[in-house]
Design an enzyme around this catalytic site. Structure first.
Site, short mmCIF file in Angstrom:
data_model
loop_
_atom_site.label_atom_id
_atom_site.label_comp_id
_atom_site.label_asym_id
_atom_site.label_seq_id
_atom_site.Cartn_x
_atom_site.Cartn_y
_atom_site.Cartn_z
N GLU A 61 1.52 -6.85 -3.77
CA GLU A 61 0.96 -6.41 -2.49
C GLU A 61 2.06 -5.84 -1.58
O GLU A 61 2.73 -6.59 -0.88
CB GLU A 61 0.27 -7.58 -1.77
N LYS A 108 -2.54 -4.81 -4.92
CA LYS A 108 -3.28 -5.05 -3.68
C LYS A 108 -2.70 -4.08 -2.66
O LYS A 108 -1.53 -4.18 -2.28
CB LYS A 108 -3.12 -6.50 -3.21
N GLY A 128 -6.27 -5.94 6.33
CA GLY A 128 -5.13 -5.59 7.18
C GLY A 128 -5.43 -5.29 8.63
O GLY A 128 -4.96 -4.30 9.17
#
Length: 337
Positions: free
Chosen positions: A177, A219, A262
């Site tokens: 990620e 990710k 996010g």
């Protein structure tokens, strides 16, 4: 574990119409979420909260895996059933967050590097025994005046690659990620450029560390303008930019890409994912790995009555999972539509 088994797990994580729920908040982060809704941050409350989420009826219809925190992977339901067993019985793959968070990158003002490689091999071996079949490591890239630097991108890509190689060595699928943060005044074009450079550095590092991409999941953050930029980007703009950036930098052999929310609203995160899948076919399945966008509404409901509101909160979790599962197929219908 063979590459075939790693690849099989990775493919199951991005099965059609399914995605990942992230419930891997550290105790410090969950303390903030709990404080926001007036819940005391005790181990029992954290356990009860995670039990509410993981025992949501039919969650496995739309959720393929859940990322847990170190405390959570060791916990059980009130009836004494380990969470990992509850998950596997419902077709949900247990995952584990293994990084130790971000720390300032010495010599580089405003930049951070993720730590946690020391002792990671032994921790991964233990997590495998506890039932984890995938793991997550998050790197954070900030956009600002003259940042990110090449050094910061490289340091984080290197750490992600070392982590990924260690995961595969013990039979755990690494979820890598590299989050490019929304914070800042930058426009969507800058986000695109930084994300592309970051992804190229990541896949270079994975290649150099002999990480098998067939047994790896990305990710990714979406290409959005900085939240203080004043720039408005349509759902189509975000979807088109994100797809173009991924097609430029991510090898097609990767089994799948899941997105983080996010800081986007629940609705935006779902709408963007849906739009990207409607623009397909794409080289990889595109799905979700949402934390707050899956939980925030349920946490509010649960906080009002920790005993009697469990089912009501679970209904919300299921509805969010279903919406995002439909978006992963490009078949989501907005309430506004």
């Amino acid at each position: 574990m063979s590459i075939e088994q790693l690849a099989e797990t990775a493919q199951a994580m991005v099965a059609a119409g399914k995605g990942i729920i992230a419930i891997d908040e550290s105790n410090a982060t969950i303390a903030k979420r709990f404080a926001g809704v007036g819940i005391e941050n005790t181990e029992e409350n954290r356990r009860a909260y995670r039990e509410m989420l993981l025992t949501t009826p039919k969650l496995g219809d739309y959720i393929s895996g859940a990322i847990l925190y170190d405390e959570t992977i060791r916990q059980s339901t009130k009836a004494g059933v380990p969470f990992t067993k509850v998950m596997m019985d419902n077709g949900i793959i247990p995952g584990i967050k293994v990084d130790k968070g971000t720390f300032p990158l010495a010599g580089f003002q405003g930049e951070v590097v993720t730590e946690g490689l020391d002792g990671l091999r032994a921790r991964l071996e233990e997590y495998y025994k506890l039932g984890a079949r995938f793991a997550k490591w998050r790197a954070v890239i900030n956009i600002g005046d003259d940042i990110p630097s090449g050094t910061c991108i490289e340091a984080n890509a290197h750490a992600l690659a070392r982590y990924a190689a260690l995961c595969q060595e013990v039979g755990i699928v690494p979820m890598v990620e590299p989050e490019v943060l929304m914070d800042g005044e930058h426009d969507i074009q800058t986000c695109y450029e930084v994300t592309e450079v970051t992804l190229r550095a990541l896949f270079d590092a994975l290649y150099n560390h002999n990480v098998m991409l067939e047994g790896t999941i990305l990710k990714a953050s979406m290409i959005v303008p900085g939240k203080d930029s004043g720039e408005e980007a349509s759902v189509e703009d975000v979807a088109e930019n994100t797809l173009m950036c991924l097609k430029t930098a991510v090898p097609a052999i990767l089994p799948g890409i899941v997105f983080l929310s996010g800081g986007q609203s629940d609705e935006d995160a779902t709408a963007h994912l849906d739009a990207m899948n409607r623009m397909g076919p794409n080289p990889w399945p595109l799905s979700f790995s949402y934390g707050r966008a899956m939980q925030s509404a349920a946490l509010k409901i649960w906080s009002q009555d920790l005993v009697n509101n469990v089912r009501k909160a679970q209904d919300t979790v299921y509805a969010r999972a279903r919406d995002n599962g439909m978006a992963a197929l490009g078949q989501w219908k907005s309430k506004a539509a």
